[in-house]
Design an enzyme around this catalytic site. Structure first.
Site, short mmCIF file in Angstrom:
data_model
loop_
_atom_site.label_atom_id
_atom_site.label_comp_id
_atom_site.label_asym_id
_atom_site.label_seq_id
_atom_site.Cartn_x
_atom_site.Cartn_y
_atom_site.Cartn_z
N ASP A 12 3.11 91.66 33.52
CA ASP A 12 2.23 91.53 34.68
C ASP A 12 2.03 92.89 35.35
OD1 ASP A 12 2.17 88.83 34.24
OD2 ASP A 12 3.58 88.32 35.84
N GLY A 228 2.70 70.54 49.48
CA GLY A 228 3.77 69.98 48.67
C GLY A 228 3.33 69.57 47.28
N GLY A 256 3.87 78.31 40.58
CA GLY A 256 3.77 77.06 39.83
C GLY A 256 4.71 77.02 38.65
N ASP A 257 4.91 78.16 38.00
CA ASP A 257 5.85 78.22 36.87
C ASP A 257 7.26 77.88 37.33
OD1 ASP A 257 3.68 79.10 35.37
OD2 ASP A 257 4.21 81.22 35.57
#
Length: 325
Positions: A12, A228, A256-257
């Site tokens: 990244d 949430g 999210g990972d």
């Protein structure tokens, strides 16, 4: 529980823009957009969906099997993952291409503009899960994350053929998938992961209603950002779990990972949907508060305190049973 994590493995390149993208975009000129953003900083970190999820599982005490394709420049990254509990024996090393690159700029609103160079990731389509399972031993779940599209299709088909439960997590690749391809990736999944926007996009692309998708998957897990997460099973029973309050918003990349890693590890260990989502939410906020998707630190005592503050002592005590000492 042995979880095979398939997905991108990348480096990244993360930058920050000291303003708002929305202020620079002219609605009547989008067809001719030509912009350059002067950024404040640049950090280079290890990342990729597969790498991030496997790393988080390893930090939490799991022993994930990472499945993906990288370049010869992967050696240092491999050592990092293995030192943090990740089995990299199923990672394919390309002799032709570099490890994938993710280049992302984040503005003051946490909005992002990004590009992704696949590089060696394109060779993930050559990986055969049957051979991986034969070498690694019994695989009880395969997470099929964003990856080379052909690899995602192949891995999904193999899971159905081999009778291995799988989690569908198309995420960033939804934008380039056709409706039929998206349908093929989710049909028969034990888990379906999306964020709120991807959930709407999935329904639009496939033409399937919420009820029709629910009939094809075991458990739908939809993250809702600051609102949430919503979890719905095949019978329509649902659970809503709030986030762990953040101390700071630094970088949303990889949030999210982290949630997926915590959720799958906890649910695979026998915890309820609610508890699994609570652990996932804790990992997500630790990443949100850190620059880089694999730079966050897990401290058991601090983690249990934050879980207690967010969800109560009963939740923290139950989750504590699966966390590393």
């Amino acid at each position: 529980m042995t979880i095979a994590v398939t997905g991108s493995i990348a480096t990244d390149h993360l930058m920050r823009f000291p303003g708002r993208f929305a202020d620079q975009l002219l609605a009547d000129q989008l067809a001719h957009v030509s912009l350059s953003f002067l950024v404040d900083d640049l950090v280079i970190r290890r990342g990729g969906v597969g790498g991030n999820i496997a790393y988080a599982m390893g930090v939490l005490g799991g022993s994930p099997l990472l499945v993906g394709a990288v370049g010869a420049d992967f050696a240092e990254y491999r050592t990092w993952l293995e030192d943090n509990g990740v089995d990299c024996s199923a990672v394919r090393i390309s002799d032709k291409a570099h490890t994938a690159r993710f280049v992302c700029t984040t503005d003051e609103d946490m909005a992002q503009i990004a590009s992704f160079y696949p590089g060696a990731m394109s060779e993930a389509r050559e990986i055969e899960l049957a051979a991986v399972a034969k070498t690694a031993g019994a695989v009880e779940l395969v997470l099929i994350g964003a990856n080379d599209p052909e690899a995602m299709v192949r891995h999904t088909d193999e899971c159905r053929l081999l009778g291995i439960p799988f989690a569908a997590d198309p995420s960033q690749q939804l934008a380039r998938l056709s409706g039929d391809e998206a349908k093929a990736l989710i049909h028969g999944a034990k888990y379906l992961f999306t964020n709120e926007y991807e959930w709407g996009l999935l329904q639009q692309k496939t033409g399937l209603s919420e009820e029709e998708i629910r009939a094809q998957v075991g458990i739908r897990v939809t993250t809702l950002g600051s609102k949430g997460v919503e979890i719905v099973d095949a019978e329509g029973n649902w659970v809503r779990v709030d986030v762990v309050p953040e101390t700071d918003k630094v970088d949303p990349t990889g949030v999210g990972d982290g949630f997926r890693a915590g959720f799958l590890l906890a649910h695979g260990a026998g915890l309820s949907f609610e508890r699994a989502a609570q652990l996932g939410s804790l990992v997500a906020v630790l990443i949100l508060e850190t620059v880089g998707t694999q730079e966050w630190v897990f401290n058991r005592d601090e983690a249990l305190k934050r879980l207690t503050d967010a969800y109560g002592s009963a939740a923290a005590d139950e989750i504590a049973t699966i966390l590393p000492k």
